[in-house]
Design an enzyme around this catalytic site. Sequence first.
Site, mmCIF file in Angstrom:
data_model
loop_
_atom_site.group_PDB
_atom_site.id
_atom_site.type_symbol
_atom_site.label_atom_id
_atom_site.label_comp_id
_atom_site.label_asym_id
_atom_site.label_seq_id
_atom_site.Cartn_x
_atom_site.Cartn_y
_atom_site.Cartn_z
ATOM 1 N N TYR A 64 0.831 -1.209 0.000
ATOM 2 C CA TYR A 64 0.000 0.000 0.000
ATOM 3 C C TYR A 64 0.866 1.260 0.000
ATOM 4 C CZ TYR A 64 -4.411 -2.336 -0.006
ATOM 5 O OH TYR A 64 -5.493 -3.079 -0.416
ATOM 6 N N ARG A 67 1.956 1.819 -3.507
ATOM 7 C CA ARG A 67 0.869 2.364 -4.332
ATOM 8 C C ARG A 67 0.561 3.817 -3.968
ATOM 9 N NH1 ARG A 67 -3.903 -1.519 -3.695
ATOM 10 N NH2 ARG A 67 -4.922 0.049 -4.985
ATOM 11 N N HIS A 118 -15.156 1.050 -2.511
ATOM 12 C CA HIS A 118 -14.057 0.249 -1.949
ATOM 13 C C HIS A 118 -13.141 1.069 -1.048
ATOM 14 C CE1 HIS A 118 -14.640 -2.802 -5.489
ATOM 15 N NE2 HIS A 118 -15.549 -2.928 -4.542
ATOM 16 N N CYS A 147 -2.224 3.679 15.378
ATOM 17 C CA CYS A 147 -3.369 4.543 15.719
ATOM 18 C C CYS A 147 -2.921 5.644 16.678
ATOM 19 C CB CYS A 147 -4.449 3.677 16.369
ATOM 20 S SG CYS A 147 -5.820 4.626 17.054
ATOM 21 N N GLY A 187 -13.934 1.957 -17.525
ATOM 22 C CA GLY A 187 -12.651 1.443 -17.024
ATOM 23 C C GLY A 187 -12.754 0.424 -15.923
HETATM 24 C C1 BJW Z 1 -9.278 1.070 -19.352
HETATM 25 C C2 BJW Z 1 -8.135 1.810 -19.677
HETATM 26 C C3 BJW Z 1 -8.338 3.140 -20.116
HETATM 27 C C4 BJW Z 1 -7.494 -0.165 -19.022
HETATM 28 N N1 BJW Z 1 -9.585 3.641 -20.208
HETATM 29 N N2 BJW Z 1 -10.488 1.588 -19.447
HETATM 30 C C5 BJW Z 1 -20.661 -12.779 -6.329
HETATM 31 C C6 BJW Z 1 -20.137 -13.633 -7.287
HETATM 32 C C7 BJW Z 1 -18.787 -14.005 -7.246
HETATM 33 C C8 BJW Z 1 -17.954 -13.556 -6.229
HETATM 34 C C9 BJW Z 1 -18.472 -12.707 -5.275
HETATM 35 C C10 BJW Z 1 -19.793 -12.325 -5.329
HETATM 36 N N3 BJW Z 1 -20.038 -11.488 -4.273
HETATM 37 C C11 BJW Z 1 -18.896 -11.335 -3.581
HETATM 38 C C12 BJW Z 1 -17.934 -12.073 -4.154
HETATM 39 C C13 BJW Z 1 -16.530 -12.174 -3.670
HETATM 40 C C14 BJW Z 1 -15.658 -11.020 -4.116
HETATM 41 C C15 BJW Z 1 -15.576 -10.995 -5.650
HETATM 42 O O1 BJW Z 1 -16.232 -10.241 -6.329
HETATM 43 N N4 BJW Z 1 -14.745 -11.837 -6.226
HETATM 44 C C16 BJW Z 1 -14.600 -11.906 -7.695
HETATM 45 C C17 BJW Z 1 -13.216 -11.414 -8.104
HETATM 46 C C18 BJW Z 1 -14.904 -13.289 -8.151
HETATM 47 N N5 BJW Z 1 -16.165 -9.747 -3.607
HETATM 48 C C19 BJW Z 1 -15.942 -9.344 -2.358
HETATM 49 O O2 BJW Z 1 -15.299 -10.034 -1.570
HETATM 50 C C20 BJW Z 1 -16.517 -8.007 -1.946
HETATM 51 N N6 BJW Z 1 -17.168 -8.107 -0.692
HETATM 52 C C21 BJW Z 1 -18.371 -8.674 -0.553
HETATM 53 O O3 BJW Z 1 -19.010 -9.081 -1.493
HETATM 54 O O4 BJW Z 1 -18.805 -8.740 0.768
HETATM 55 C C22 BJW Z 1 -19.925 -9.598 1.057
HETATM 56 C C23 BJW Z 1 -19.413 -11.025 1.036
HETATM 57 C C24 BJW Z 1 -18.404 -11.377 1.875
HETATM 58 C C25 BJW Z 1 -17.933 -12.692 1.829
HETATM 59 C C26 BJW Z 1 -18.445 -13.608 0.924
HETATM 60 C C27 BJW Z 1 -19.454 -13.207 0.053
HETATM 61 C C28 BJW Z 1 -19.959 -11.901 0.117
HETATM 62 C C29 BJW Z 1 -15.402 -6.981 -1.739
HETATM 63 C C30 BJW Z 1 -14.650 -6.669 -2.978
HETATM 64 C C31 BJW Z 1 -13.487 -5.745 -2.645
HETATM 65 C C32 BJW Z 1 -12.579 -5.489 -3.826
HETATM 66 N N7 BJW Z 1 -11.378 -4.868 -3.371
HETATM 67 C C33 BJW Z 1 -10.393 -4.443 -4.346
HETATM 68 C C34 BJW Z 1 -9.182 -3.866 -3.583
HETATM 69 C C35 BJW Z 1 -9.551 -2.493 -2.982
HETATM 70 C C36 BJW Z 1 -8.462 -1.906 -2.208
HETATM 71 C C37 BJW Z 1 -7.251 -1.617 -3.034
HETATM 72 O O5 BJW Z 1 -7.287 -0.854 -4.013
HETATM 73 O O6 BJW Z 1 -6.211 -2.145 -2.675
HETATM 74 O O7 BJW Z 1 -10.956 -3.431 -5.179
HETATM 75 S S1 BJW Z 1 -9.908 -5.705 -5.503
HETATM 76 C C38 BJW Z 1 -9.798 -4.635 -6.896
HETATM 77 O O8 BJW Z 1 -10.821 -4.979 -7.864
HETATM 78 C C39 BJW Z 1 -10.172 -3.232 -6.375
HETATM 79 C C40 BJW Z 1 -11.013 -2.698 -7.492
HETATM 80 O O9 BJW Z 1 -11.819 -1.636 -7.040
HETATM 81 C C41 BJW Z 1 -11.787 -3.908 -7.928
HETATM 82 C C42 BJW Z 1 -12.365 -3.804 -9.314
HETATM 83 O O10 BJW Z 1 -11.357 -3.719 -10.263
HETATM 84 P P1 BJW Z 1 -11.549 -2.733 -11.506
HETATM 85 O O11 BJW Z 1 -11.657 -1.343 -11.047
HETATM 86 O O12 BJW Z 1 -12.611 -3.240 -12.368
HETATM 87 O O13 BJW Z 1 -10.102 -2.853 -12.204
HETATM 88 P P2 BJW Z 1 -9.547 -3.987 -13.212
HETATM 89 O O14 BJW Z 1 -8.081 -3.901 -13.185
HETATM 90 O O15 BJW Z 1 -10.147 -5.301 -12.941
HETATM 91 O O16 BJW Z 1 -10.076 -3.539 -14.639
HETATM 92 C C43 BJW Z 1 -9.579 -2.384 -15.260
HETATM 93 C C44 BJW Z 1 -10.314 -2.220 -16.576
HETATM 94 O O17 BJW Z 1 -9.907 -0.983 -17.153
HETATM 95 C C45 BJW Z 1 -9.990 -3.316 -17.606
HETATM 96 O O18 BJW Z 1 -11.214 -3.836 -18.123
HETATM 97 C C46 BJW Z 1 -9.229 -2.578 -18.711
HETATM 98 O O19 BJW Z 1 -9.516 -3.070 -20.018
HETATM 99 C C47 BJW Z 1 -9.745 -1.170 -18.550
HETATM 100 N N8 BJW Z 1 -8.826 -0.108 -18.985
HETATM 101 N N9 BJW Z 1 -7.025 1.081 -19.527
HETATM 102 C C48 BJW Z 1 -10.630 2.885 -19.907
HETATM 103 N N10 BJW Z 1 -7.274 3.950 -20.491
HETATM 104 ZN ZN ZN Z 2 -6.991 2.834 18.007
#
Ligand code: BJW
Ligand code: ZN
Length: 240
Positions: A64, A67, A118, A147, A187
């Site tokens: 982190y 980043r 997020h 903290c 994106g």
């Molecule tokens: C361009 C470009 C340009 C490039 N112009 N575009 C239902 C089904 C399946 C799984 C789950 C579900 N519900 C929950 C889950 C589990 C899990 C999940 O989704 N897993 C999947 C991966 C399968 N979700 C969770 O755990 C979430 N919590 C939750 O649901 O709680 C309830 C629960 C708990 C326990 C069990 C079940 C339910 C929490 C998700 C938290 C995600 N956290 C992160 C890290 C955040 C902190 C950090 O930054 O360090 O968030 S992971 C990472 O992915 C980050 C992002 O916000 C997130 C999304 O990614 P994003 O933004 O889409 O980026 P990329 O890299 O994937 O894509 C970039 C895109 O840009 C690409 O398409 C490129 O083509 C494009 N691009 N250049 C425009 N110039």
């Molecule tokens: Zn504290």
Amino acid sequence: MLTDARKLIQQASHIAVLTGAGISAESGIPTFRGPGGLWRNFRPEDLATPEAFARDPILVWEWYQWRRGIIAHAEPHAGHFALVALESRKGRTGFTLITQNVDGLHDRAGSSAPLKLHGDIWTLRCTCCAHSWVDLRPDFNPFPPACPECQSLARPGVVWFGESLPQDTWRLAEQAVTFAELILVIGTSSVVFPAAGLIPLARHVGTKVIEVNPEETPISDSVDFHFRAPAGELLPLLLE
Ligand code: BJW
Ligand code: ZN
């Protein structure tokens, strides 16, 4: 296609926008998935889960901190600013910006109150007491950060895999996409839930969808318009 999409944007009285890491790519911030994505070099389960932090907080904090350094030197680009201009045209009741990004570039561009699904990389939270605070220093001293109230270990104020999204923010996002006539999806790979679920939710109630992404995603086939272009180039043209 551009003309038709522009017409939709002009006519919509409420627009929701969902952004992901791709909108910050042209600012020099790595995305998660795809070429050069963060997950190509790191396994998410090693870095972005509560279990990973419990196992090795130093490793997670180093990631982190690295980043935060990149983000601190990044600047918002024309795509971020085009969204600010759209917000000022549509007004407070006609526009909602929802972001999965933790980098704060929408705020720095001038967007008012983006819904941050997020969390925020500049916010820290105590692992023991309820204290949370903003710390804009890319480098921590002492490291890892503690903290200021109780000296326990701090954690990044972001949402990791397996954690719930902030409930009030999530409810506002759901309301916005169901109320809106149009959603711009910019994106994001649309694979992380529940954020990705906002798009089928919007479609279910008849909201039109425009996607801006140079690559295909799981939603590309079901949207009304898919612009395969970088956000920094396309958004100023689309929203002018
Ligand atoms: C361009 C470009 C340009 C490039 N112009 N575009 C239902 C089904 C399946 C799984 C789950 C579900 N519900 C929950 C889950 C589990 C899990 C999940 O989704 N897993 C999947 C991966 C399968 N979700 C969770 O755990 C979430 N919590 C939750 O649901 O709680 C309830 C629960 C708990 C326990 C069990 C079940 C339910 C929490 C998700 C938290 C995600 N956290 C992160 C890290 C955040 C902190 C950090 O930054 O360090 O968030 S992971 C990472 O992915 C980050 C992002 O916000 C997130 C999304 O990614 P994003 O933004 O889409 O980026 P990329 O890299 O994937 O894509 C970039 C895109 O840009 C690409 O398409 C490129 O083509 C494009 N691009 N250049 C425009 N110039
Ligand atoms: Zn504290």
